[in-house]
Design a protein around this motif. Structure first.
Motif, mmCIF file in Angstrom:
data_model
loop_
_atom_site.group_PDB
_atom_site.id
_atom_site.type_symbol
_atom_site.label_atom_id
_atom_site.label_comp_id
_atom_site.label_asym_id
_atom_site.label_seq_id
_atom_site.Cartn_x
_atom_site.Cartn_y
_atom_site.Cartn_z
ATOM 1 N N MET A 100 29.854 44.924 133.682
ATOM 2 C CA MET A 100 30.898 44.005 133.266
ATOM 3 C C MET A 100 30.316 42.608 133.023
ATOM 4 O O MET A 100 29.239 42.288 133.499
ATOM 5 C CB MET A 100 31.973 43.901 134.355
ATOM 6 N N CYS B 176 22.666 49.026 130.600
ATOM 7 C CA CYS B 176 23.866 48.965 131.429
ATOM 8 C C CYS B 176 23.655 48.309 132.789
ATOM 9 O O CYS B 176 24.616 47.884 133.424
ATOM 10 C CB CYS B 176 24.418 50.367 131.642
ATOM 11 N N GLN C 99 28.932 43.146 137.848
ATOM 12 C CA GLN C 99 30.126 43.697 138.484
ATOM 13 C C GLN C 99 29.975 43.695 140.007
ATOM 14 O O GLN C 99 30.890 43.300 140.737
ATOM 15 C CB GLN C 99 30.356 45.108 137.965
ATOM 16 N N SER D 42 35.349 43.454 130.267
ATOM 17 C CA SER D 42 34.476 44.149 129.333
ATOM 18 C C SER D 42 34.144 43.230 128.166
ATOM 19 O O SER D 42 34.965 42.416 127.766
ATOM 20 C CB SER D 42 35.148 45.414 128.806
ATOM 21 N N ASN E 227 28.258 45.215 127.192
ATOM 22 C CA ASN E 227 28.281 45.719 128.567
ATOM 23 C C ASN E 227 27.667 47.101 128.747
ATOM 24 O O ASN E 227 26.881 47.328 129.647
ATOM 25 C CB ASN E 227 29.703 45.729 129.103
ATOM 26 N N TRP E 228 28.050 48.064 127.919
ATOM 27 C CA TRP E 228 27.635 49.443 128.156
ATOM 28 C C TRP E 228 26.919 50.022 126.943
ATOM 29 O O TRP E 228 27.147 51.163 126.552
ATOM 30 C CB TRP E 228 28.838 50.309 128.548
ATOM 31 N N LEU F 117 36.179 43.981 121.608
ATOM 32 C CA LEU F 117 35.153 43.465 122.509
ATOM 33 C C LEU F 117 34.332 42.362 121.858
ATOM 34 O O LEU F 117 33.852 41.454 122.543
ATOM 35 C CB LEU F 117 34.251 44.613 122.968
ATOM 36 N N ASP G 146 37.566 50.468 128.697
ATOM 37 C CA ASP G 146 37.679 49.149 128.053
ATOM 38 C C ASP G 146 38.580 48.277 128.894
ATOM 39 O O ASP G 146 39.787 48.242 128.722
ATOM 40 C CB ASP G 146 38.248 49.335 126.633
#
Length: 273
Positions: A1, A17, A24, A42, A46-47, A115, A272
Motif C-alpha cells: 500500500m 510488491c 502497509q 492503493s 503498489n502491486w 489508481l 483495489d
C-alpha cells in the motif's frame, strides 16, 4: 500500500510488491513517529513489477493522459502478465494473457486509471516521500527479470532521475526519496537517500526490522546528516556523490534464498483499496 494523511503521502514506487507491503506494515509505526494519522491507500505502483530504469519514465507517462484499454499490452505467449504499453511494467496480479478477455482488459484499464489519478493526487501533498526498494528476494526467479529485461539493480543515477524529476516537485518543494537496497543490488557510488540492508531470509516480504531502521534513519532529525550535508545537492549524476551512508549493515553471502512465486500470499494484495 501507499500511505496518506491530509498533509503527507508515502508513495510506493517499485520495483516490486515488497515496497507496498512494508509501507502497509509500517502504517502504525509511521503514524506514531510523525504524530499523524496515515491511512492505507492503493495506488498505481503498489502491486506491479517495474524495471528500475523505467520508473521515472512510467511516471512521466502517467502525467500525459489516461490509461485506456489500448494502453495495456496483452502478450501473445500464454501465462504472461499484461504490460503497460511500451514500458517494462508488468501488472503482476491481474489475469494472465491466456485467460484475459476484452471485458477484463477494459476492467483492468478502468482500475488502473483510477489508481493513476489517486497516485497523481498523492504527488500534490505538502510532504511527499517516494519509497522504492529492490530487496525482494525472489524477483530473480521471475520471467520479467530472466527474459524480458527487467532491471532490478539501483544506482545513484536512477535514484537521482526519480528524485529530481519535474513531477517530484510541487508548490511545497521537492519530494523526499527513501530507497532500500542490498549491496549486491546496488552499483556504483553510494547515495545519501539510500539504506543498505543486510540480506534477510524471507521469500518476498522483507525484513520488518531492517525497514524499521531504514525509515527511522531517514525520518528522525537526530539521525539525519550533520555538518551541512543536508545542503548538498542530490540531483547530480551518480559519479558526483561522495557521501558515505550513515550506517552500512551488510554481509557478503551467496544468493541462496528460496525462489517461490509470490502469488501465494495470505490475503489478496490485488484488492483495489
Amino acid at each position: 500500500m501507499s500511505l496518506v494523511s491530509e498533509s503527507r503521502a508515502f508513495i510506493s514506487m517499485g520495483v516490486s510488491c515488497q515496497t507496498a507491503l512494508q509501507l502497509q506494515r509500517h502504517a502504525g509505526f509511521l503514524s506514531s513517529l510523525l504524530n499523524d494519522q496515515l491511512l492505507e491507500r492503493s495506488a498505481f505502483f503498489n502491486w506491479v513489477l517495474v524495471s528500475a530504469s523505467d520508473i521515472a519514465k512510467v511516471v512521466e507517462r502517467l502525467h500525459l493522459g489516461p490509461i485506456m484499454p489500448h494502453s495495456l499490452y496483452v502478450p501473445a505467449h500464454a501465462q504472461e502478465a499484461l504490460r503497460l504499453e511500451d514500458f517494462k511494467l508488468w501488472f503482476w496480479h491481474e489475469k494472465l494473457s491466456d485467460a484475459v478477455t476484452q471485458n477484463d482488459v477494459e476492467r483492468i484499464a478502468k482500475k488502473y486509471e483510477r489508481l493513476r489519478n489517486r497516485f497523481l493526487k498523492m504527488l500534490e501533498k505538502p510532504a511527499r516521500y517516494i519509497v522504492l526498494s529492490n530487496t525482494q528476494n525472489n524477483i530473480e526467479g521471475f520471467y520479467p527479470y530472466q527474459t524480458q529485461g527487467m532491471n532490478i539493480l539501483l544506482n545513484a543515477d536512477i535514484v537521482s532521475e526519480i528524485a529530481c524529476a519535474p513531477w517530484a516537485t510541487n508548490q511545497y518543494g521537492r519530494a523526499e526519496l527513501i530507497a532500500v537496497t542490498y549491496p549486491r543490488r546496488w552499483t556504483g557510488r553510494l547515495h545519501p537517500y539510500v539504506s543498505y540492508l543486510e540480506e534477510d531470509d524471507t521469500v518476498w516480504e522483507g525484513s520488518f526490522a531492517g525497514w524499521d531502521g531504514a525509515l527511522q534513519r531517514h525520518l528522525m532529525p537526530d539521525l539525519k546528516p550533520k555538518n551541512g550535508s543536508e545542503e548538498i545537492s542530490h540531483c547530480g549524476r551518480g559519479d558526483d556523490f561522495q557521501i558515505e551512508p550513515r550506517q552500512l549493515n551488510w554481509k557478503n553471502g551467496a544468493d541462496d534464498h528460496p525462489r517461490q512465486p509470490f502469488h501465494s500470499l495470505v490475503g489478496d494484495p490485488r484488492a483495489d483499496g
